[in-house]
Design an enzyme around this catalytic site. Structure first.
Site, PDB file in Angstrom:
ATOM      1  N   ASP A   1     -19.805  34.815  91.815  1.00  0.00           N
ATOM      2  CA  ASP A   1     -19.267  35.509  91.239  1.00  0.00           C
ATOM      3  C   ASP A   1     -21.029  36.650  91.889  1.00  0.00           C
ATOM      4  OD1 ASP A   1     -18.866  38.325  89.712  1.00  0.00           O
ATOM      5  OD2 ASP A   1     -18.648  37.538  88.382  1.00  0.00           O
TER       6      ASP A   1
ATOM      7  N   ASP B   1     -16.730  29.957  82.982  1.00  0.00           N
ATOM      8  CA  ASP B   1     -17.955  30.816  84.112  1.00  0.00           C
ATOM      9  C   ASP B   1     -19.570  31.183  83.078  1.00  0.00           C
ATOM     10  OD1 ASP B   1     -19.176  33.397  85.287  1.00  0.00           O
ATOM     11  OD2 ASP B   1     -17.405  34.746  84.668  1.00  0.00           O
TER      12      ASP B   1
ATOM     13  N   GLU C   1     -17.838  28.665  87.306  1.00  0.00           N
ATOM     14  CA  GLU C   1     -18.218  30.288  88.493  1.00  0.00           C
ATOM     15  C   GLU C   1     -19.613  30.409  87.978  1.00  0.00           C
ATOM     16  OE1 GLU C   1     -15.730  33.054  86.656  1.00  0.00           O
ATOM     17  OE2 GLU C   1     -16.324  35.012  87.849  1.00  0.00           O
TER      18      GLU C   1
ATOM     19  N   LYS D   1     -14.944  41.358  93.260  1.00  0.00           N
ATOM     20  CA  LYS D   1     -15.106  42.692  93.049  1.00  0.00           C
ATOM     21  C   LYS D   1     -15.709  43.644  93.439  1.00  0.00           C
ATOM     22  CE  LYS D   1     -16.851  40.031  87.964  1.00  0.00           C
ATOM     23  NZ  LYS D   1     -17.230  39.746  87.335  1.00  0.00           N
TER      24      LYS D   1
ATOM     25  N   LYS E   1     -15.598  31.472  78.710  1.00  0.00           N
ATOM     26  CA  LYS E   1     -17.298  31.371  78.703  1.00  0.00           C
ATOM     27  C   LYS E   1     -17.524  30.872  78.392  1.00  0.00           C
ATOM     28  CE  LYS E   1     -17.247  36.107  80.599  1.00  0.00           C
ATOM     29  NZ  LYS E   1     -17.940  36.515  82.568  1.00  0.00           N
TER      30      LYS E   1
ATOM     31  N   GLY F   1     -12.664  40.638  87.393  1.00  0.00           N
ATOM     32  CA  GLY F   1     -12.787  42.314  85.876  1.00  0.00           C
ATOM     33  C   GLY F   1     -14.127  42.563  85.538  1.00  0.00           C
TER      34      GLY F   1
ATOM     35  N   LYS G   1      -9.529  31.533  82.008  1.00  0.00           N
ATOM     36  CA  LYS G   1     -11.251  30.936  82.383  1.00  0.00           C
ATOM     37  C   LYS G   1     -11.572  31.748  80.794  1.00  0.00           C
ATOM     38  CE  LYS G   1     -13.997  34.679  83.750  1.00  0.00           C
ATOM     39  NZ  LYS G   1     -14.626  35.873  85.043  1.00  0.00           N
TER      40      LYS G   1
ATOM     41  N   SER H   1      -9.712  36.340  81.740  1.00  0.00           N
ATOM     42  CA  SER H   1     -11.267  36.110  81.305  1.00  0.00           C
ATOM     43  C   SER H   1     -11.207  36.050  79.153  1.00  0.00           C
ATOM     44  CB  SER H   1     -11.660  36.561  81.318  1.00  0.00           C
ATOM     45  OG  SER H   1     -13.232  36.442  81.091  1.00  0.00           O
TER      46      SER H   1
HETATM   47  O1  OSB Z   1     -18.696  37.442  85.137  1.00  0.00           O
HETATM   48  O2  OSB Z   1     -16.553  37.548  85.813  1.00  0.00           O
HETATM   49  C1  OSB Z   1     -17.717  38.295  84.880  1.00  0.00           C
HETATM   50  C2  OSB Z   1     -16.871  41.298  82.009  1.00  0.00           C
HETATM   51  C3  OSB Z   1     -18.051  41.584  82.510  1.00  0.00           C
HETATM   52  C4  OSB Z   1     -18.772  41.245  82.973  1.00  0.00           C
HETATM   53  C5  OSB Z   1     -18.898  39.636  84.184  1.00  0.00           C
HETATM   54  C6  OSB Z   1     -17.801  39.643  83.798  1.00  0.00           C
HETATM   55  C7  OSB Z   1     -16.429  39.955  83.020  1.00  0.00           C
HETATM   56  C8  OSB Z   1     -15.273  38.622  82.858  1.00  0.00           C
HETATM   57  C9  OSB Z   1     -14.335  39.265  82.142  1.00  0.00           C
HETATM   58  O3  OSB Z   1     -15.353  37.673  82.650  1.00  0.00           O
HETATM   59  C10 OSB Z   1     -13.297  40.101  83.298  1.00  0.00           C
HETATM   60  C11 OSB Z   1     -11.899  40.920  82.641  1.00  0.00           C
HETATM   61  O4  OSB Z   1     -11.303  40.162  81.958  1.00  0.00           O
HETATM   62  O5  OSB Z   1     -11.924  41.941  82.897  1.00  0.00           O
HETATM   63 MG    MG Z   2     -18.001  35.949  86.484  1.00  0.00          MG
END
Ligand code: OSB
Ligand code: MG
Length: 369
Positions: free
Chosen positions: A239, A189, A214, A263, A164, A291, A162, A136
């Site tokens: 999510d 995402d 996402e 999660k 953001k 994550g 992924k 991510s």
């Molecule tokens: O939306 O998946 C998410 C991190 C913090 C809060 C929300 C998210 C995330 C990530 C990071 O996308 C995932 C990771 O590398 O741990």
């Molecule tokens: Mg997410």
């Protein structure tokens, strides 16, 4: 199994690189570790709440209070038939699932250790010996910086990227990523940054054959996602808004998504995570493990979770060194050149804790007996 003592530790760890989502930028983590002691052994859990109530309603300080005042007292000293018993004992608490999950996952680890078996086996996993990994990548200061990061992660072998997105960092940025990397597995995402009024903008993303988008809409909405899904070609992955197995059932019923990100903390631990997994599997919806910028304990729990059969897509669980100069477990989590993490057969979550390092970064500790 009976818990005799629960110790909460708050550790502070700077991230190797800031992580930016549509809701905030994070430079360092304040993480609560939960040690559950009983029957002469210890199990460990990690609370996945952020430092602020922006991803969901929880944050480090709220989780500490809920654990100390509500979660621990409901579980301590009770006769536990198995780790399955923890979640019902704390289900009376509304919300605060990450706080609940911190202890729940610690008790699963304890139960696995007491039985001398790996955690992945204890939870009924083991469908694969290595889990497929994606990364991510947060919002960057420039598109060039993002392209460079993607290049580096692909060179490390990661199977999917992924990125953001948020209004102002979406269609044009995704287009440039696609132009540069036409064939990679790519997804976006939004962390709830859009509303149904943005449907035309989100439909433009259909041009880039993303694996999924996402959580584009509100953190607590399923109905609008169903409407959006009916107007998008790209599968929606939920999510934030899947916090219980019942939410997963509702999403299935309404055709609100094609994929679910699971999660552990968001659903209060392994028991509910397995239920979400089973509902998705029965509905033909693939899942992957999300994550929350976890340190080693949470990361190891995620690896165990991702060995359940329906975790068929690469998740957001990746190498420790992407986050930390030094992780709290030994060895650190590493990936293979194939972009996978190999599971370990040691009892419990499978890695050793670096107690000296944990002590050196602990900013608050409280033992509940
Ligand atoms: O939306 O998946 C998410 C991190 C913090 C809060 C929300 C998210 C995330 C990530 C990071 O996308 C995932 C990771 O590398 O741990
Ligand atoms: Mg997410």
């Amino acid at each position: 199994m009976k818990l005799e003592r629960i110790t909460l530790r708050q550790i502070r760890m700077p991230l190797v690189h800031f992580f930016e989502t549509s809701f905030s930028r994070t430079y360092k983590r304040d993480i609560i570790l939960v040690e559950a002691q009983g029957e002469g052994s210890s199990g460990w859990g990690e609370v996945t709440a952020g430092e602020n109530p922006f991803y969901n309603e929880e944050w480090t300080d709220s989780a500490w209070m809920i654990l100390r005042d509500y979660v621990a007292p409901r579980v301590m000293g009770r006769d536990l038939e198995s780790a399955e018993d923890v979640s019902p004992l704390t289900a009376h608490i509304r919300g605060h699932k990450m706080a609940r999950g911190g202890l729940e996952t610690a008790v699963w680890d304890l139960a696995a250790r007491l039985d001398g078996m790996p955690l992945w086996k204890k939870i009924g996993g083991g469908a694969r010996r290595e889990i497929p990994c994606g990364v991510s990548i947060g919002i960057q200061d420039s598109v060039e910086q993002l392209l460079e990061k993607i290049e580096g992660e692909l060179a490390s072998g990661y199977q999917r990227i992924k990125m953001k997105i948020k209004p102002g960092w979406d269609v044009d940025v995704v287009r440039r990523v696609r132009e540069r990397f036409p064939t990679i597995k790519l997804m976006a995402d939004a962390n709830s940054a859009y509303t149904l009024a943005d449907v035309d903008r989100l439909r433009q993303l259909d041009d880039f054959y993303l694996m999924m988008i996402e959580q584009p809409l509100s953190h607590d909405d399923i109905i609008d996602h169903a409407e959006l899904q009916s107007r998008l070609q790209t599968p929606i992955c939920l999510d934030e808004c899947i916090r219980t197995a019942h939410h997963a059932e509702q999403a299935v019923k309404l055709h609100a998504c094609g994929i679910i990100n699971i999660k552990l903390g968001r659903v209060a631990g392994f028991r509910e995570a397995k239920r979400v997994h089973d509902i998705a599997q029965a509905a033909g919806i693939p899942v992957w493990c999300g994550g929350m910028l976890e340190a080693g304990v949470g990361r190891a729990h995620n690896i165990a979770l991702a060995t359940l059969p329906n975790f068929v897509l690469p998740g957001d669980v990746s190498a420790s060194k992407r986050y930390w100069k030094q992780d709290i477990i030994q060895p650190a989590v590493e990936t293979t050149a194939r972009g996978t993490i190999e599971i370990r057969d040691e009892p419990g979550f499978g890695y050793a804790l670096d107690h000296d390092y944990i002590r050196s970064i602990t900013v608050r500790e409280e033992s509940l007996g």
